[in-house]
Design a protein around this motif. Structure first.
Motif, short mmCIF file in Angstrom:
data_model
loop_
_atom_site.label_atom_id
_atom_site.label_comp_id
_atom_site.label_asym_id
_atom_site.label_seq_id
_atom_site.Cartn_x
_atom_site.Cartn_y
_atom_site.Cartn_z
N GLN A 46 6.26 -2.43 -1.17
CA GLN A 46 5.79 -1.86 -2.43
C GLN A 46 6.46 -2.63 -3.56
O GLN A 46 6.52 -3.84 -3.50
CB GLN A 46 6.12 -0.36 -2.46
CG GLN A 46 5.47 0.41 -1.31
CD GLN A 46 3.96 0.49 -1.45
OE1 GLN A 46 3.42 0.50 -2.55
NE2 GLN A 46 3.26 0.52 -0.34
N CYS A 47 6.97 -1.95 -4.54
CA CYS A 47 7.55 -2.69 -5.65
C CYS A 47 8.91 -3.27 -5.26
O CYS A 47 9.51 -2.88 -4.27
CB CYS A 47 7.67 -1.81 -6.89
SG CYS A 47 9.11 -0.74 -6.89
N CYS A 103 9.74 7.08 -4.10
CA CYS A 103 8.84 6.12 -4.70
C CYS A 103 7.94 6.89 -5.64
O CYS A 103 7.44 7.95 -5.30
CB CYS A 103 8.02 5.44 -3.61
SG CYS A 103 6.56 4.61 -4.24
N ARG A 104 7.74 6.33 -6.81
CA ARG A 104 6.95 7.05 -7.80
C ARG A 104 5.50 6.58 -7.87
O ARG A 104 4.74 7.07 -8.66
CB ARG A 104 7.59 6.88 -9.19
CG ARG A 104 8.91 7.61 -9.32
CD ARG A 104 9.72 7.12 -10.47
NE ARG A 104 10.19 5.76 -10.29
CZ ARG A 104 11.23 5.44 -9.51
NH1 ARG A 104 11.86 6.36 -8.85
NH2 ARG A 104 11.62 4.19 -9.38
N CYS A 105 5.12 5.62 -7.02
CA CYS A 105 3.81 5.04 -7.26
C CYS A 105 2.92 4.97 -6.02
O CYS A 105 1.84 4.40 -6.08
CB CYS A 105 3.96 3.64 -7.84
SG CYS A 105 4.69 2.49 -6.70
N THR A 106 3.33 5.52 -4.91
CA THR A 106 2.49 5.38 -3.73
C THR A 106 2.68 6.55 -2.78
O THR A 106 3.64 7.30 -2.89
CB THR A 106 2.82 4.08 -2.98
OG1 THR A 106 1.87 3.91 -1.92
CG2 THR A 106 4.21 4.12 -2.37
N CYS A 147 11.86 -0.74 -4.66
CA CYS A 147 11.93 0.16 -3.50
C CYS A 147 12.11 -0.57 -2.18
O CYS A 147 12.70 -0.04 -1.25
CB CYS A 147 10.65 0.98 -3.40
SG CYS A 147 10.36 2.03 -4.82
S1 FES Z 1 7.04 1.22 -4.57
FE1 FES Z 1 8.62 1.22 -6.03
S2 FES Z 1 8.34 2.96 -7.25
FE2 FES Z 1 6.80 2.99 -5.76
#
Ligand code: FES
Ligand code: FES
Length: 181
Positions: free
Chosen positions: A118-119, A154-157, A122
């Motif tokens: 992911q980002c 994780c805030r985005c997935t 994370c």
């Molecule tokens: S993958 Fe990093 S905040 Fe969601």
């Protein structure tokens, strides 16, 4: 699951250079001897003294898991760990996962294969958490995996691909261990 030691959120209880201490630890298998302030945080020492920029600083409150490293095989939140506490320990960061020739670890391969990456904040923490989990429990069931990764937010997935990645990592690690046995 990541351990979150109690930590005073105010890091500046001692002036720079005051009450410093000498510590010795293994970082990704290489012996290190460094002098650190008594209140130095492991996250800062790893990033600033040792160039381990894969250790991410996000919440810096022991909540998100982005800064997860392994200390003696156990995942810890490096933002909430005093550097002096790793004296005599083995510390592993994401920089140590791949083999010296660049061969990815089973965890890295699995996250890549299953879309678990992911980002940039994370991923390294998730990889270290997974590495620690598989050392404790080489064949975790899904409930165990959920429990462990609940410490990395994780805030985005959604977490589905991460769950699949951890399961795949267990398979690949098992195959790798089988090959080397
Ligand atoms: S993958 Fe990093 S905040 Fe969601
Ligand atoms: S940066 Fe350490 S837990 Fe969030």
């Amino acid at each position: 699951m990541t351990e979150y030691p109690d930590r005073d959120p105010d890091r500046s209880t001692a002036a720079d250079g005051e009450l410093d201490t000498c510590i010795e630890f293994a970082l990704n298998g290489v012996k290190q001897i460094v002098r650190v302030d008594a209140n130095a945080i492991l996250l800062d020492v790893l990033r600033n003294n040792h160039g381990c920029k894969g250790v991410r600083a996000s919440c810096e409150r022991g909540v998100c898991g982005a800064c997860t490293v392994l200390v003696d095989d156990l995942p810890v939140a490096s933002c909430s760990t005093f550097a002096f506490s790793v004296d005599g320990a083995s510390v592993e960061t994401v920089e140590g996962l791949a083999a010296p020739d660049g061969t990815l670890s089973p965890q890295q391969r699995a996250f890549s294969e299953c879309g678990g990456f992911q980002c940039g904040f994370c991923t390294s923490g998730m990889l270290m958490l997974t590495t620690g989990l598989l050392r404790q429990d080489p064949q975790p069931d899904r409930g165990t995996i959920r429990e462990w990764i609940s410490s990395n937010t994780c805030r985005c997935t959604g977490y589905e691909m991460i769950l699949e990645s951890v399961e795949r990592a267990a398979e690949l690690a098992g195959e790798t261990n089988g090959e080397s046995a």
